[in-house]
Design a protein around this motif. Structure first.
Motif, short mmCIF file in Angstrom:
data_model
loop_
_atom_site.label_atom_id
_atom_site.label_comp_id
_atom_site.label_asym_id
_atom_site.label_seq_id
_atom_site.Cartn_x
_atom_site.Cartn_y
_atom_site.Cartn_z
N LEU A 132 -1.05 8.15 -8.93
CA LEU A 132 -1.80 9.47 -8.80
C LEU A 132 -3.10 9.62 -9.01
N ASP A 133 -3.64 8.44 -9.79
CA ASP A 133 -4.88 8.58 -10.08
C ASP A 133 -5.75 8.11 -8.63
N GLU A 134 -6.79 8.74 -8.48
CA GLU A 134 -7.60 8.42 -7.15
C GLU A 134 -8.25 7.21 -7.50
N HIS A 135 -9.02 6.89 -8.72
CA HIS A 135 -9.68 5.66 -9.06
C HIS A 135 -8.67 4.35 -8.71
N ASP A 136 -7.60 4.58 -9.17
CA ASP A 136 -6.55 3.34 -9.05
C ASP A 136 -6.33 3.11 -7.78
N ARG A 137 -6.06 4.12 -6.69
CA ARG A 137 -5.91 4.06 -5.27
C ARG A 137 -6.99 3.52 -4.72
N SER A 138 -8.06 3.85 -5.21
CA SER A 138 -9.50 3.31 -4.59
C SER A 138 -9.49 1.87 -4.73
N PHE A 139 -9.20 1.23 -5.96
CA PHE A 139 -9.20 -0.16 -6.33
C PHE A 139 -8.30 -0.85 -5.31
N PHE A 140 -7.14 -0.51 -5.16
CA PHE A 140 -6.27 -1.24 -4.23
C PHE A 140 -6.48 -0.92 -2.60
N LYS A 141 -7.15 0.00 -2.46
CA LYS A 141 -7.67 0.43 -0.91
C LYS A 141 -8.75 -0.78 -0.75
N LYS A 142 -9.47 -1.31 -1.44
CA LYS A 142 -10.40 -2.62 -1.09
C LYS A 142 -10.03 -3.71 -1.49
N ALA A 143 -8.89 -3.85 -2.66
CA ALA A 143 -8.33 -5.22 -2.91
C ALA A 143 -7.43 -5.77 -1.95
N ILE A 144 -6.61 -4.94 -1.72
CA ILE A 144 -5.62 -5.55 -0.62
C ILE A 144 -5.96 -6.01 0.63
N ALA A 196 0.95 -1.07 -0.01
CA ALA A 196 0.07 0.24 0.05
C ALA A 196 0.70 1.39 -0.03
N ILE A 197 1.91 1.15 0.90
CA ILE A 197 2.91 2.66 0.76
C ILE A 197 3.41 2.89 -0.65
N LYS A 198 4.07 1.68 -1.18
CA LYS A 198 4.57 1.84 -2.48
C LYS A 198 3.48 2.22 -3.56
N LEU A 199 2.24 1.61 -3.48
CA LEU A 199 1.24 2.19 -4.32
C LEU A 199 0.81 3.38 -4.22
N ALA A 200 0.73 3.76 -2.99
CA ALA A 200 0.53 5.41 -2.61
C ALA A 200 1.38 6.42 -3.21
N VAL A 201 2.60 5.96 -3.32
CA VAL A 201 3.73 6.92 -3.78
C VAL A 201 3.53 6.63 -5.27
N ILE A 204 -7.04 -9.60 12.79
CA ILE A 204 -5.70 -9.18 12.06
C ILE A 204 -6.09 -8.85 10.85
N SER A 205 -7.11 -9.55 10.16
CA SER A 205 -7.60 -8.80 8.77
C SER A 205 -8.26 -7.68 8.82
N GLU A 206 -9.06 -7.34 9.96
CA GLU A 206 -9.51 -6.13 10.01
C GLU A 206 -8.52 -5.04 10.34
N ASN A 207 -7.60 -5.36 10.99
CA ASN A 207 -6.42 -4.34 11.37
C ASN A 207 -5.80 -4.04 9.96
N ILE A 208 -5.67 -5.21 9.16
CA ILE A 208 -4.93 -4.64 7.81
C ILE A 208 -5.80 -3.75 7.10
N LYS A 209 -7.30 -3.92 7.25
CA LYS A 209 -7.96 -3.02 6.20
C LYS A 209 -8.11 -1.68 6.77
N LYS A 210 -7.90 -1.52 7.95
CA LYS A 210 -8.00 -0.26 8.76
C LYS A 210 -6.63 0.53 8.14
N HIS A 211 -5.39 -0.40 8.39
CA HIS A 211 -4.05 0.45 8.20
C HIS A 211 -4.07 0.56 6.61
N ILE A 212 -4.60 -0.04 5.59
CA ILE A 212 -4.58 0.29 4.13
C ILE A 212 -5.44 1.43 3.84
N GLU A 213 -6.57 1.52 4.31
CA GLU A 213 -7.36 2.65 4.30
C GLU A 213 -6.83 3.95 4.71
N GLU A 214 -5.87 3.90 5.90
CA GLU A 214 -5.15 4.80 6.24
C GLU A 214 -3.94 5.35 5.41
#
Length: 287
Positions: free
Chosen positions: A110-122, A102-107, A275-285
């Protein structure tokens, strides 16, 4: 997973929780107690065996085999704990790898649509893996906003991993990420599959049946022969002594059985859902 304070001795001694082996062993402990009482009565009252009886020497066998059974149980519990700890290590790696991806993809993106996809998929991969290891059905709510239909007849985590890599490959083809970035991200996706494979290896490879069955038989016959010799020195006090010895030995085997498969819903299993719920929380942040 049971949450507790390791420094609170009083709670440990007097509290009985769902995972405590005492409740599970009560029927067998009652049987062992009645059996020991019957042996005591037969030897002391019915047969009236004297202190010179050869039956008294049966304790020699227990002295010789006591060391053997202690080694077997020590190896059994250590092996089970190693499986439990390896499972925890794998899920710890999944947490770290999900964050790194998620950190690498965030950097990179730039497209918000692409970031939104990985925010849900990871986070979906961790949730799917949790349900996959517990043989639970996957709810449609997990994939809200994703173009993903899970086929329950096929390997579910692989389907999510394929979707992630397919999206990354599309980003490369469209020029949104470079070839070097593709290689970096490929390593993160590959680590997901390696973690899944390690967890499946733990879940699908139980302790060999012959070894597990032998320990149970060994404990049973060891305990069942205890009253014959100890009745000469303890009398009817041998009843609680034998019951307690059975409780200790059988509890070690039950604990090993519970933790050798750390991905179920037992009290001492790994909190993979949390643990999976914490992953979701961290990825969204991050994204």
């Amino acid at each position: 997973m049971v949450q507790y304070n390791p420094k609170d001795w009083i709670t440990f001694i007097f509290r009985f929780h769902k995972a405590d082996t005492f409740r599970q062993l009560i029927p067998m402990m009652i049987f062992i107690g009645l059996y020991s009482a019957g042996i005591c009565y037969m030897e002391m009252e019915y047969w009236q065996l004297s202190q010179e009886s050869h039956v008294k020497n049966i304790n020699v066998m227990h002295s010789l085999l006591g060391f053997v059974i202690s080694l077997l149980l020590a190896y059994r519990t250590n092996t089970a704990y190693d499986r439990w700890w390896e499972g925890r290590r794998m899920w710890g790696s999944l947490v770290n790898n999900s964050r790194n991806l998620a950190i690498k993809l965030a950097v990179m993106l730039l497209d918000e649509h692409d970031r939104s996809f990985f925010k849900k998929a990871i986070p979906s991969y961790a949730s799917i893996l949790n349900k996959h290891l517990k043989n639970e059905e996957t709810g449609l709510s997990l994939f809200e906003g994703l173009d993903l239909k899970i086929d329950h007849e096929k390997h579910r985590p692989n389907q999510v991993a394929k979707l992630l890599f397919q999206k990354i490959n599309d980003l490369y083809k469209s020029g949104k990420i470079s070839g070097d970035q593709l290689i970096v991200l490929n390593g993160e996706i590959q680590s997901f599959t390696e973690i899944c494979g390690a967890c499946e290896r733990i879940k699908n490879t139980p302790i060999p049946y012959s070894y597990s069955a032998f320990i149970k038989k060994f404990i049973f016959f060891f305990v069942m022969t205890l009253p014959f010799g100890f009745v000469f020195t303890l009398g009817y006090y041998v009843i609680p002594v034998v019951v307690f010895i059975f409780y200790v030995l059988a509890s070690l085997e039950l604990i090993a059985e519970e933790i050798e498969d750390p991905f179920g819903n037992d009290e001492n299993d790994l909190p993979t859902k949390k643990i999976s719920e914490n992953i979701k929380k961290h990825i969204e942040e991050i994204l």
